[in-house]
Design an enzyme around this catalytic site. Structure first.
Site, PDB file in Angstrom:
ATOM      1  N   ASP A  14     -10.108 -10.543  10.367  1.00  0.00           N
ATOM      2  CA  ASP A  14      -9.954  -9.174   9.784  1.00  0.00           C
ATOM      3  C   ASP A  14     -11.382  -8.519   9.574  1.00  0.00           C
ATOM      4  O   ASP A  14     -11.621  -7.254   9.687  1.00  0.00           O
ATOM      5  CB  ASP A  14      -9.170  -9.324   8.243  1.00  0.00           C
ATOM      6  CG  ASP A  14      -9.030  -8.072   7.416  1.00  0.00           C
ATOM      7  OD1 ASP A  14      -8.303  -7.062   7.833  1.00  0.00           O
ATOM      8  OD2 ASP A  14      -9.798  -7.895   6.471  1.00  0.00           O
ATOM      9  N   LYS A  35      -6.686  -1.685  10.676  1.00  0.00           N
ATOM     10  CA  LYS A  35      -7.862  -2.082  11.171  1.00  0.00           C
ATOM     11  C   LYS A  35      -7.826  -2.771  12.578  1.00  0.00           C
ATOM     12  O   LYS A  35      -8.622  -2.577  13.505  1.00  0.00           O
ATOM     13  CB  LYS A  35      -9.032  -3.041  10.325  1.00  0.00           C
ATOM     14  CG  LYS A  35      -8.239  -4.007   9.555  1.00  0.00           C
ATOM     15  CD  LYS A  35      -7.841  -3.759   8.229  1.00  0.00           C
ATOM     16  CE  LYS A  35      -6.730  -4.583   7.572  1.00  0.00           C
ATOM     17  NZ  LYS A  35      -6.921  -5.091   6.442  1.00  0.00           N
ATOM     18  N   GLU A  50      -3.523 -10.050   4.099  1.00  0.00           N
ATOM     19  CA  GLU A  50      -2.591  -9.813   5.050  1.00  0.00           C
ATOM     20  C   GLU A  50      -1.230 -10.275   5.112  1.00  0.00           C
ATOM     21  O   GLU A  50      -1.203 -11.530   4.651  1.00  0.00           O
ATOM     22  CB  GLU A  50      -3.410  -9.774   6.290  1.00  0.00           C
ATOM     23  CG  GLU A  50      -4.810  -9.135   6.549  1.00  0.00           C
ATOM     24  CD  GLU A  50      -4.603  -7.816   6.468  1.00  0.00           C
ATOM     25  OE1 GLU A  50      -4.032  -6.976   7.340  1.00  0.00           O
ATOM     26  OE2 GLU A  50      -5.238  -7.139   5.533  1.00  0.00           O
ATOM     27  N   GLY A  63      -5.926  -4.558  -2.092  1.00  0.00           N
ATOM     28  CA  GLY A  63      -5.066  -4.391  -3.193  1.00  0.00           C
ATOM     29  C   GLY A  63      -4.376  -2.875  -2.960  1.00  0.00           C
ATOM     30  O   GLY A  63      -4.890  -2.208  -2.202  1.00  0.00           O
ATOM     31  N   ILE A  87     -13.495   1.902  -1.241  1.00  0.00           N
ATOM     32  CA  ILE A  87     -14.720   2.269  -1.023  1.00  0.00           C
ATOM     33  C   ILE A  87     -14.912   3.308  -0.072  1.00  0.00           C
ATOM     34  O   ILE A  87     -14.547   3.046   0.877  1.00  0.00           O
ATOM     35  CB  ILE A  87     -15.831   1.094  -0.886  1.00  0.00           C
ATOM     36  CG1 ILE A  87     -15.508  -0.074  -1.691  1.00  0.00           C
ATOM     37  CG2 ILE A  87     -17.171   1.816  -0.823  1.00  0.00           C
ATOM     38  CD1 ILE A  87     -16.564  -1.146  -1.335  1.00  0.00           C
ATOM     39  N   VAL A 125     -11.455  -0.141   6.156  1.00  0.00           N
ATOM     40  CA  VAL A 125     -12.797  -0.843   5.952  1.00  0.00           C
ATOM     41  C   VAL A 125     -12.966  -0.613   4.432  1.00  0.00           C
ATOM     42  O   VAL A 125     -13.199   0.312   3.628  1.00  0.00           O
ATOM     43  CB  VAL A 125     -13.901  -0.255   6.556  1.00  0.00           C
ATOM     44  CG1 VAL A 125     -14.816  -1.495   6.585  1.00  0.00           C
ATOM     45  CG2 VAL A 125     -13.714  -0.539   8.239  1.00  0.00           C
ATOM     46  N   ARG A 127      11.705  -0.804   6.271  1.00  0.00           N
ATOM     47  CA  ARG A 127      12.807  -1.817   7.059  1.00  0.00           C
ATOM     48  C   ARG A 127      13.966  -1.959   6.142  1.00  0.00           C
ATOM     49  O   ARG A 127      14.672  -1.983   6.657  1.00  0.00           O
ATOM     50  CB  ARG A 127      11.955  -3.303   7.331  1.00  0.00           C
ATOM     51  CG  ARG A 127      11.516  -3.360   8.562  1.00  0.00           C
ATOM     52  CD  ARG A 127      11.223  -4.839   8.898  1.00  0.00           C
ATOM     53  NE  ARG A 127      10.182  -5.277   8.084  1.00  0.00           N
ATOM     54  CZ  ARG A 127       8.877  -5.877   8.295  1.00  0.00           C
ATOM     55  NH1 ARG A 127       8.588  -5.688   9.430  1.00  0.00           N
ATOM     56  NH2 ARG A 127       8.389  -6.313   7.197  1.00  0.00           N
ATOM     57  N   LYS A 159     -12.899  -4.965  10.979  1.00  0.00           N
ATOM     58  CA  LYS A 159     -13.685  -3.965  10.145  1.00  0.00           C
ATOM     59  C   LYS A 159     -15.154  -3.781  10.777  1.00  0.00           C
ATOM     60  O   LYS A 159     -15.501  -2.960  10.696  1.00  0.00           O
ATOM     61  CB  LYS A 159     -13.680  -4.436   8.779  1.00  0.00           C
ATOM     62  CG  LYS A 159     -12.307  -4.487   8.115  1.00  0.00           C
ATOM     63  CD  LYS A 159     -12.188  -5.206   6.775  1.00  0.00           C
ATOM     64  CE  LYS A 159     -10.743  -5.097   6.247  1.00  0.00           C
ATOM     65  NZ  LYS A 159     -10.638  -5.958   4.867  1.00  0.00           N
ATOM     66  N   VAL A 185       0.993  -1.249  -0.106  1.00  0.00           N
ATOM     67  CA  VAL A 185      -0.091   0.335   0.143  1.00  0.00           C
ATOM     68  C   VAL A 185       0.872   1.280  -0.106  1.00  0.00           C
ATOM     69  O   VAL A 185       0.488   2.081  -0.707  1.00  0.00           O
ATOM     70  CB  VAL A 185      -1.118   0.167   1.302  1.00  0.00           C
ATOM     71  CG1 VAL A 185      -1.821   1.144   1.270  1.00  0.00           C
ATOM     72  CG2 VAL A 185      -1.811  -1.218   1.247  1.00  0.00           C
TER      73      VAL A 185
HETATM   74  N1  HSE Z   1      -6.459  -8.374   3.492  1.00  0.00           N
HETATM   75  C1  HSE Z   1      -7.561  -7.438   3.340  1.00  0.00           C
HETATM   76  C2  HSE Z   1      -8.615  -7.970   2.366  1.00  0.00           C
HETATM   77  C3  HSE Z   1      -7.011  -6.188   2.919  1.00  0.00           C
HETATM   78  O1  HSE Z   1      -8.362  -9.103   1.865  1.00  0.00           O
HETATM   79  O2  HSE Z   1      -9.584  -7.550   2.318  1.00  0.00           O
HETATM   80  C4  HSE Z   1      -7.958  -5.118   2.713  1.00  0.00           C
HETATM   81  O3  HSE Z   1      -8.339  -4.606   4.037  1.00  0.00           O
END
Ligand code: HSE
Length: 438
Positions: free
Chosen positions: A201, A105, A190, A304, A136, A132, A45, A205, A14
């Site tokens: 995840d 998140k 992730e 993505g 969008i 989240v 890093r 959210k 990202v």
């Molecule tokens: N790993 C998360 C997903 C990335 O696949 O939705 C976006 O939050």
């Protein structure tokens, strides 16, 4: 032209797209924000990888503290993921008078309340549109566009990785393992993909969505969470024959008159003609039911580098446009007392798909129907698919009408003790998005 100076921490999937798109859209973003947004420093890093992305050496550091401590920076963008280090970065940045943008998140789900208090104490803003549903602008919609509404429901697909995997399995194109591998290659998953496939995840959210819509932070541990790891291709295929599609949904509902909020994440069967059923691949889609506006659907790329970078850049433009004032848009609140609590999963009402593996002999169905009947659970259909080879017994698929989870689970437990059961009952909830009092 004033400049808005940013320190970026993390230049992965990202972060590198934030860097790239800020450069390629510099003129446009300057026009739109009234300031030149500049990434002055980047903590990474591996400087070698950063140089490959095209970041000049002089902007790089390997010490995030240099960014947080730099008095010349207006905002810090945290994009490293995880919890402990980002917690340090964000709390220190706020304490040192910087606004913050994050896509994190998990951190918000566990520490959102505390971070919000800190931001307001230091009169700083923290924005997290990218946390989240990727690109969008869902959080903006909840906080601004739909602000006049009481929310009856916010439910949908909020994990691109799981949606990609389920789509591929449904189409018979890939196995679970291959689809997960591909989702990682595409940059959807992730760093620890278990967070995706375990449903955690999505639960993080859901906690954020709940906080923004009900001003109530649920404890992550109170959110019923089931992942997609054990979804069997047989059930995907068989649900398909019955007219259903599997989706991993985050479901948040507040029934009229109730102080309890339903908040849960699990693989769910949706009718094939439901609009969410056609959401495929890494796309996300969320339905919001507001008491004034009615149903709204938000659809787009949920994971993505570029979609997430688009949301991060939107937060940066907003910060450049509106420095902290008491009435700045999307101020992150930290109510201490909430009138709401999480509804225990045992209290929800749902339809169910129940698959049993049984010994094929007379009387089996009657015994199962009797147990369900005693709990007042109505059967809507029963099918014994003809399968040539099945490892354990024969499958029996039973769809049931609306039932309280507690009674349904009690019935399943009783059924699981029947002597002709060959393995534990397989249960999936079926969703029709009904909210009481709508
Ligand atoms: N790993 C998360 C997903 C990335 O696949 O939705 C976006 O939050």
């Amino acid at each position: 032209m004033n400049s808005f100076k940013v320190g970026l921490i993390g230049l992965g999937n990202v972060g590198s797209r934030v860097w790239h798109n800020l450069l390629t859209h510099k003129e446009l973003l300057t026009k739109k924000s009234g300031k030149t947004i500049e990434i002055k420093k980047i903590a990474v890093r591996s400087p070698q990888k950063a140089l490959k992305v095209g970041v000049p050496q002089e902007r790089l550091t390997t010490d995030w503290k240099e960014i947080v401590d730099d008095p010349d920076l207006d905002a810090v963008v945290e994009l490293i993921g995880g919890i402990d280090v980002p917690y340090e970065i964000i709390t220190q940045a706020l304490q040192k008078g910087k606004d913050v943008v994050t896509a994190n998140k998990a951190l918000l789900a566990f520490h959102g309340h505390e971070i919000a208090s800190l931001a307001s104490k230091h009169k700083r803003r923290i924005l997290f549109e990218a946390s989240v549903a990727g690109g969008i602008p869902l959080l903006q919609a909840i906080q601004d566009g739909l602000v006049a509404n009481r929310f009856l429901m916010i439910s949908g697909i909020v994990n691109g990785t799981c949606n990609y995997i389920l789509t591929e399995m449904t189409n018979g194109r890939m196995s679970y393992a291959d689809a997960l591998k591909k989702a990682k290659e595409m940059g959807y998953a992730e760093a620890d993909e278990k967070l995706d496939v375990s449903g955690e995840d999505s639960a993080h959210k859901a906690a954020i969505l709940c906080a923004l819509s009900y001003r109530f932070w649920p404890k992550v541990g109170e959110i019923y969470t089931e992942g997609i790891e054990s979804v069997d291709p047989f059930d995907i295929q068989y649900a398909g024959e019955l007219g259903y599609v599997f989706k991993l949904l985050a479901i948040i509902k507040k029934h009229q008159g109730s102080k309890e909020v339903e908040i849960r994440v699990h693989p769910t069967l949706l009718k094939k003609d439901h609009i969410l059923s056609s959401v495929s691949g890494s796309f996300n889609a969320v339905i919001i039911k507001g008491d004034i506006v009615g149903d709204q659907l938000f659809y787009g790329r949920g994971a993505g580098g570029d979609p997430t970078a688009s949301a991060v850049l939107s937060d940066l433009v907003e910060l450049a446009r509106y420095p902290y004032v008491e009435c700045a848009p999307r101020l992150f609140f930290a109510d201490t007392e909430s009138e709401y609590k999480v509804m225990p999963i045992s209290e929800i009402v749902s339809r169910y798909y129940l698959r049993l593996n049984v010994v094929d002999k007379p009387g089996v169905l009657a015994s199962i129907a009797e147990i369900l009947g005693k709990k007042n659970i109505g059967i809507s259909s029963v099918v014994q698919p003809e399968v040539s080879s099945f490892a354990q017994g024969v499958p029996l698929v039973i769809m049931v009408h609306d039932a309280k989870e507690k009674f349904f689970q009690e019935a399943c437990l009783e059924i699981s003790r029947l002597p002709f059961l060959k393995c534990k009952p397989i249960v999936y909830r079926v969703e029709d998005f009904h909210v009481q009092g709508e």
